[in-house]
Write an enzyme that holds these catalytic residues in place. Sequence first.
Site: not given
Length: 475
Positions: A249, A283
């Site tokens: 990720e 993010c």
Amino acid sequence: MYTDLALYIDGEWLNGAGRKGEEVVNPATGKGLATLPHASKDDLDRALDAAEKGFEVWRATTAYDRARLMRKAADLLRDRADHVARVMTQEQGKVLAEARVEVMTSADIIDWFAEEGRRSYGRIVPGRSRNVRQLVIQEPVGMVAAFTPWNFPTLTPVRKIAAALAAGCSIIIKASEETPGGCVELVKCFADAGLPKGVLNLVFGVPAEVSEHLIGDERIRKISFTGSVPVGKHLAALAARGMKRATMELGGHSPVVVFADADPEKTADTIAAFKYRNAGQVCISPTRFYVQEGVYDRFLARFTDYAKNIKLGDGLEKGTTMGPLANPRRLDAMEAIVQDCKSRGGKIVTGGKRHGNQGYFFEPTVVTDLPDDSKLMTEEPFGPIAPIVTFKTFDEVVERANSLAFGLAAYAFTSSTQTATMIGDAIQSGMVGVNSVAISTPETPFGGIKESGYGHEGGIEGLEAYTNKKFISQG
Ligand code: NAD
């Protein structure tokens, strides 16, 4: 008021005695909170041995019993939410209300995976002869090594821990050394719920040394990492050497496309609130704003108003709506971005500089008139800076939105169903919010494409990431 920091190995909390360590700092004050012990090589080997034994115990525990224990941990986390939220605000900087939402969401994630683990079904495939039974079953992938960053001290660890435990894996997690308390508190909930020793182990240390040691051990069969693209590529390469499964990720640079048929004020309110959450250190934070000519001025005015009205301060103080950046590296990064913006002809509409003389505060910032090849439009800012530019046509904005190597999240706003469908299809991204920013829930897959990584957390995909499929042909 903060928390006791310790390693958790083989069911034992280990403090600093004789170990190296580092200071954890409150980003709102720049002052030390506590000393974090580092795991020695012996500690890491002990964690590996413990996880090996823990795996045998846990894989033999029924999914029903695993779920029962996990739900107990989730309840403990909810009971302790106020304390855990305060721990996170002190070490990470986010405002208390956001920290509390993070804790409650973390508990929901545990519950969801606890239940989903009970539905880890296989299937029977009809054989080509009458005497053959063909079974596809799911087995836990084995011992897991997970690595998490500093922006969500409980949420990111819990996605990995809950999925691994639901699947029947044991796990060693190296949480962030800069914000360790959130994960310490999370692990305490599992320990206090009665998780057998060795199933979940928590270590800290020098990240590169710990990851190399753990990933290099042949017993580790799965890696999960959340963090930057360069570190992700490095860890993926280490995992490849041992042909280990990996979930990556990594970073993103999320485009926001605002079409002229969207309500500019309503859109600006929604997306600005999302932009400045956790001071932009997320993010999936919206980071490049493309607004169609016609609504640009209205969108910009409302978005800027929002930024100007943010109350910057210590996240523990009442009324604060944005805290400091989590570490001084982010401040330096923001200053470098603003400098590049100015040198590329960008106009700083509001903000643009540090705030106060203690802690790591940076003003909510809005920049316009930037070229697409400027630093801010091409590199993930990971901070409270929003570039807002214009576009003319659908095809043009799709090309610009898809022009970077990232593909994590994207957002679009329109009142046309046809445009909504077309933009959802056209954007190259693991997740797309169309007239919505709700792209991260326990039930839905979370993950990127291109250099933003591979694999998913959340949803049934998040559980599958910790299982191997086994085919049995029984004659
Ligand atoms: P960094 O690249 O040094 O570190 C990112 C994270 O990876 C940190 O938590 C760090 O402890 C860890 N890490 C670094 N080297 C490692 C290694 N060899 N093995 C295991 N873990 C390792 O950057 P940083 O200054 O901490 O953060 C800056 C950038 O990182 C941001 O601009 C952003 O792009 C990215 N980031 C992304 C996320 C995310 O949620 N995807 C979270 C935090 C940071």
